[in-house]
Motif scaffolding. Structure first.
Motif, PDB file in Angstrom:
ATOM      1  N   THR A  11     -23.570  -7.352 -53.628  1.00 41.38           N
ATOM      2  CA  THR A  11     -23.621  -8.658 -54.295  1.00 41.38           C
ATOM      3  C   THR A  11     -24.896  -9.390 -53.894  1.00 41.38           C
ATOM      4  N   SER A  12     -25.128 -10.543 -54.486  1.00 34.93           N
ATOM      5  CA  SER A  12     -26.323 -11.326 -54.160  1.00 34.93           C
ATOM      6  C   SER A  12     -25.945 -12.780 -53.898  1.00 34.93           C
ATOM      7  N   PHE A  13     -26.897 -13.539 -53.402  1.00 35.69           N
ATOM      8  CA  PHE A  13     -26.679 -14.954 -53.119  1.00 35.69           C
ATOM      9  C   PHE A  13     -26.764 -15.752 -54.418  1.00 35.69           C
ATOM     10  N   LYS A  14     -25.778 -16.623 -54.647  1.00 36.93           N
ATOM     11  CA  LYS A  14     -25.738 -17.423 -55.872  1.00 36.93           C
ATOM     12  C   LYS A  14     -26.228 -18.844 -55.612  1.00 36.93           C
ATOM     13  N   GLN A  15     -25.559 -19.554 -54.682  1.00 37.98           N
ATOM     14  CA  GLN A  15     -25.953 -20.938 -54.411  1.00 37.98           C
ATOM     15  C   GLN A  15     -25.507 -21.372 -53.021  1.00 37.98           C
ATOM     16  N   ARG A  16     -26.292 -22.262 -52.437  1.00 38.63           N
ATOM     17  CA  ARG A  16     -25.933 -22.864 -51.148  1.00 38.63           C
ATOM     18  C   ARG A  16     -24.750 -23.796 -51.373  1.00 38.63           C
ATOM     19  N   GLU A  38     -22.394 -19.364 -51.454  1.00 39.76           N
ATOM     20  CA  GLU A  38     -21.513 -18.668 -52.383  1.00 39.76           C
ATOM     21  C   GLU A  38     -22.281 -17.448 -52.874  1.00 39.76           C
ATOM     22  N   LEU A  39     -21.589 -16.320 -52.932  1.00 41.57           N
ATOM     23  CA  LEU A  39     -22.208 -15.093 -53.412  1.00 41.57           C
ATOM     24  C   LEU A  39     -21.912 -14.912 -54.903  1.00 41.57           C
ATOM     25  N   ALA A  40     -22.657 -14.056 -55.547  1.00 42.04           N
ATOM     26  CA  ALA A  40     -22.512 -13.834 -56.982  1.00 42.04           C
ATOM     27  C   ALA A  40     -21.105 -13.388 -57.364  1.00 42.04           C
ATOM     28  N   ASN A  41     -20.420 -12.697 -56.456  1.00 41.62           N
ATOM     29  CA  ASN A  41     -19.063 -12.233 -56.751  1.00 41.62           C
ATOM     30  C   ASN A  41     -17.993 -13.261 -56.389  1.00 41.62           C
ATOM     31  N   GLY A  42     -18.404 -14.460 -55.927  1.00 42.46           N
ATOM     32  CA  GLY A  42     -17.456 -15.516 -55.576  1.00 42.46           C
ATOM     33  C   GLY A  42     -17.103 -15.578 -54.103  1.00 42.46           C
ATOM     34  N   ASP A  43     -17.411 -14.543 -53.339  1.00 42.85           N
ATOM     35  CA  ASP A  43     -17.159 -14.582 -51.900  1.00 42.85           C
ATOM     36  C   ASP A  43     -18.120 -15.571 -51.239  1.00 42.85           C
ATOM     37  N   ILE A  44     -17.871 -15.877 -49.982  1.00 45.41           N
ATOM     38  CA  ILE A  44     -18.667 -16.843 -49.235  1.00 45.41           C
ATOM     39  C   ILE A  44     -19.337 -16.146 -48.059  1.00 45.41           C
ATOM     40  N   ALA A  45     -20.620 -16.422 -47.868  1.00 44.88           N
ATOM     41  CA  ALA A  45     -21.367 -15.905 -46.718  1.00 44.88           C
ATOM     42  C   ALA A  45     -21.644 -17.067 -45.773  1.00 44.88           C
ATOM     43  N   VAL A  46     -21.400 -16.839 -44.495  1.00 37.48           N
ATOM     44  CA  VAL A  46     -21.640 -17.853 -43.468  1.00 37.48           C
ATOM     45  C   VAL A  46     -22.662 -17.302 -42.486  1.00 37.48           C
ATOM     46  N   ILE A  47     -23.710 -18.063 -42.262  1.00 38.01           N
ATOM     47  CA  ILE A  47     -24.716 -17.716 -41.269  1.00 38.01           C
ATOM     48  C   ILE A  47     -24.502 -18.667 -40.096  1.00 38.01           C
ATOM     49  N   GLY A  48     -24.208 -18.123 -38.936  1.00 39.94           N
ATOM     50  CA  GLY A  48     -23.936 -18.955 -37.778  1.00 39.94           C
ATOM     51  C   GLY A  48     -24.174 -18.174 -36.497  1.00 39.94           C
ATOM     52  N   ARG A  49     -23.771 -18.768 -35.411  1.00 36.73           N
ATOM     53  CA  ARG A  49     -23.934 -18.121 -34.105  1.00 36.73           C
ATOM     54  C   ARG A  49     -22.782 -17.160 -33.859  1.00 36.73           C
ATOM     55  N   ILE A  80     -18.320 -29.914 -43.588  1.00 38.20           N
ATOM     56  CA  ILE A  80     -17.985 -31.184 -44.251  1.00 38.20           C
ATOM     57  C   ILE A  80     -18.937 -31.433 -45.429  1.00 38.20           C
ATOM     58  N   ALA A  81     -20.216 -31.159 -45.243  1.00 37.84           N
ATOM     59  CA  ALA A  81     -21.188 -31.355 -46.314  1.00 37.84           C
ATOM     60  C   ALA A  81     -20.956 -30.381 -47.468  1.00 37.84           C
ATOM     61  N   ALA A  82     -20.365 -29.230 -47.195  1.00 40.38           N
ATOM     62  CA  ALA A  82     -20.109 -28.237 -48.238  1.00 40.38           C
ATOM     63  C   ALA A  82     -18.824 -28.516 -49.020  1.00 40.38           C
ATOM     64  N   LYS A  83     -17.966 -29.369 -48.499  1.00 42.26           N
ATOM     65  CA  LYS A  83     -16.669 -29.607 -49.121  1.00 42.26           C
ATOM     66  C   LYS A  83     -16.749 -29.936 -50.612  1.00 42.26           C
ATOM     67  N   PRO A  84     -17.648 -30.797 -51.076  1.00 42.06           N
ATOM     68  CA  PRO A  84     -17.704 -31.089 -52.508  1.00 42.06           C
ATOM     69  C   PRO A  84     -18.080 -29.878 -53.364  1.00 42.06           C
ATOM     70  N   ASP A  85     -18.735 -28.886 -52.788  1.00 39.39           N
ATOM     71  CA  ASP A  85     -19.134 -27.695 -53.533  1.00 39.39           C
ATOM     72  C   ASP A  85     -18.087 -26.586 -53.534  1.00 39.39           C
ATOM     73  N   ILE A  86     -17.018 -26.761 -52.764  1.00 40.27           N
ATOM     74  CA  ILE A  86     -15.980 -25.728 -52.655  1.00 40.27           C
ATOM     75  C   ILE A  86     -14.888 -26.026 -53.676  1.00 40.27           C
ATOM     76  N   PRO A  87     -14.637 -25.089 -54.605  1.00 33.64           N
ATOM     77  CA  PRO A  87     -13.622 -25.330 -55.619  1.00 33.64           C
ATOM     78  C   PRO A  87     -12.232 -25.480 -55.012  1.00 33.64           C
ATOM     79  N   SER A  88     -11.383 -26.255 -55.653  1.00 35.32           N
ATOM     80  CA  SER A  88     -10.023 -26.450 -55.155  1.00 35.32           C
ATOM     81  C   SER A  88      -9.095 -25.324 -55.601  1.00 35.32           C
ATOM     82  N   VAL A  89      -9.532 -24.504 -56.536  1.00 39.91           N
ATOM     83  CA  VAL A  89      -8.719 -23.352 -56.980  1.00 39.91           C
ATOM     84  C   VAL A  89      -9.575 -22.112 -57.041  1.00 39.91           C
TER      85      VAL A  89
END
Length: 89
Positions: A11-16, A38-49, A80-89
């Motif tokens: 898959t590829s990266f779709k949007q931050r 968000e990835l192109a297939n709808g999954d979520i990628a997290v970059i962290g420690r 928290i900043a990502a919450k508005p971009d996360i769909p509720s369904v």
């Protein structure tokens, strides 16, 4: 035994999701920036420690980390900043 879900390596990266780590003050602009995508297939990628070794020793009951998984930590303000971009369904 087949797992019900597998990560798609093609898959590829779709949007931050949320704001940039620079906007949130979580980085100095170096390549070690936490992020949520968000990835192109709808999954979520997290970059962290990667705190698999330290926090992984004290997991709550019923929680486990597979041999191909890592426990990744991101700043609270980033989720928290990502919450508005996360769909509720």
């Amino acid at each position: 035994m087949t797992r019900p879900w597998e990560a798609d390596p093609d898959t590829s990266f779709k949007q931050r999701l949320g704001r940039t780590p620079q906007d949130l003050g979580n980085t100095t602009g170096t390549p070690d920036c936490p992020d949520i995508w968000e990835l192109a297939n709808g999954d979520i990628a997290v970059i962290g420690r990667d705190l698999t070794q330290s926090l992984g020793r004290n997991l709550p009951d019923g929680v486990s980390i597979g041999s191909d998984e890592r426990l990744v930590v991101i700043p609270r303000n980033m989720l928290i900043a990502a919450k508005p971009d996360i769909p509720s369904v």
